[in-house]
Write an enzyme that holds these catalytic residues in place. Structure first.
Site, PDB file in Angstrom:
ATOM      1  N   ASP A 152      -1.763  -1.394  -4.929  1.00 15.87           N
ATOM      2  CA  ASP A 152      -0.971  -0.167  -4.915  1.00 15.87           C
ATOM      3  C   ASP A 152       0.053  -0.284  -3.784  1.00 15.87           C
ATOM      4  OD1 ASP A 152      -3.088   0.419  -6.652  1.00 15.87           O
ATOM      5  OD2 ASP A 152      -3.146   2.524  -6.065  1.00 15.87           O
TER       6      ASP A 152
ATOM      7  N   LYS B 200       3.039   5.415  -9.849  1.00 18.70           N
ATOM      8  CA  LYS B 200       2.067   6.312  -9.220  1.00 18.70           C
ATOM      9  C   LYS B 200       2.808   7.351  -8.399  1.00 18.70           C
ATOM     10  CE  LYS B 200      -1.696   6.018  -5.786  1.00 18.70           C
ATOM     11  NZ  LYS B 200      -2.528   5.078  -4.987  1.00 18.70           N
TER      12      LYS B 200
ATOM     13  N   LYS C 134      -0.289   6.803 -12.835  1.00 19.24           N
ATOM     14  CA  LYS C 134      -1.368   7.257 -11.959  1.00 19.24           C
ATOM     15  C   LYS C 134      -0.890   8.410 -11.082  1.00 19.24           C
ATOM     16  CE  LYS C 134      -4.468   5.835  -8.188  1.00 19.24           C
ATOM     17  NZ  LYS C 134      -4.927   4.714  -7.321  1.00 19.24           N
TER      18      LYS C 134
END
Length: 317
Positions: free
Chosen positions: A154, A217, A253
């Site tokens: 991430d 995300k 996400k």
């Protein structure tokens, strides 16, 4: 593991895909309200959607006092996210979370604790949460996390590139990070609470996907404003537009700010209504909201027993 069979190959930077983009914020807010209002879920249907939320959850610990023991507890919870009696009452014999997410220094401990489970380990990197480190050091951090065994990375972007409209710089940065990830899947955290406008959110989403992000995300969870439904709607629309142009399937996400079982339902409704059932699977959808798990377990306990249960009766990570 729950990875898609094919990854997002990315494209050349295509500024024309950003031209004339102007997101109508009131319209996005109204659409988000209508999405969740039009699909009330009750009873068995609600329970099924809550179970699916667990399947799509990145169980996370990103605290300054993380230890190997805390990570081991988190991994045990990822293997058995709800109590056995609830699992049996639901007619399930197996349930795990989508991944476990930790800092790079905790990756090896998580990999060891999850051995044989099929649950991937994700790691934040690139100077999380601010991203304000020299690019060379951020790439080294990715290399370290991958070498420790992370299957997903991430990354965080430089928000200033978005705020100044420096799309080539943003593209080059994310593309370099994607290269550093190698076989590990990359989730690009846009820190949408710092981007000021939904138009910026859309454009940053599109550039991240052009640069090869496998997921986009919303947040680090550390910003003043984290995942919201209007922001998520904007990102999902960018994701859909990118898919229409390229044929690539990119995951989504939302992270931060989601705490309740109803939140888990709301974001899944968004995915179903905007993208369809394929985006209700952990290879294309993750929830970054560990605190939500306890509330989901309480809701499932009430469903199977018919009575409210005190939160202290359920184990926490």
């Amino acid at each position: 593991m729950t990875h898609p069979q094919t990854r997002n190959p990315g494209t050349a930077l295509t500024p024309s895909w950003l031209e004339d983009v102007a997101v109508n914020t009131p319209a996005a807010e109204e659409r988000a309200i209508k999405l969740t209002a039009n699909r009330p879920l009750k009873g068995t249907w609600q329970a099924a959607w809550l179970v699916n939320a667990i399947r799509c959850m990145d169980l996370t610990t990103l605290a300054g006092d993380d230890t190997e023991a805390r990570v081991a507890r988190l991994c045990a919870k990822a293997r058995r996210p709800i109590a056995e009696p609830i699992l049996c009452a639901l007619g399930l014999d197996h349930l795990t979370t989508g991944a476990v997410c930790v800092y790079p220094t905790m990756v090896r401990s998580a990999v060891r604790a999850l051995d044989g489970s099929g649950i991937p380990v994700a790691s934040v990197a690139t100077g999380f949460p601010s991203g304000l480190m020299p690019l060379a050091l951020r790439l080294q951090e990715i290399n370290y996390a991958v070498a420790e065994g992370a299957a997903e990375i991430d990354i965080v972007i430089t928000r200033a590139h978005v705020l100044r409209g420096e799309w080539a710089a943003l593209y080059d940065e994310i593309a370099a990070m994607r290269d550093a990830c190698g076989d590990a899947h990359m989730k690009a955290i846009l820190a949408t609470g710092d981007l000021q406008t939904l138009t910026n959110v859309y454009k940053a989403s599109m550039v991240a996907m052009q640069a090869g992000a496998d997921f986009i995300k919303t947040s680090t969870g550390k910003e003043a404003v984290n995942a919201t439904l209007p922001v998520s709607l904007t990102m999902v629309r960018a994701l859909r537009d990118y898919g229409d142009r390229t044929g690539a399937r990119v995951g989504f996400k939302p992270a931060g700010g989601m705490k309740t079982a109803q939140d888990a339902l709301n974001w899944q409704i968004l995915m179903k209504e905007e993208l369809g059932n394929d985006w209700l699977q952990p290879d294309l959808f993750r929830l970054g909201a560990s605190s939500m798990l306890g509330n989901i377990e309480l809701a499932l306990s009430q469903h199977v027993t018919g009575r409210l249960a005190a939160s202290h009766r359920h184990a926490i990570a």
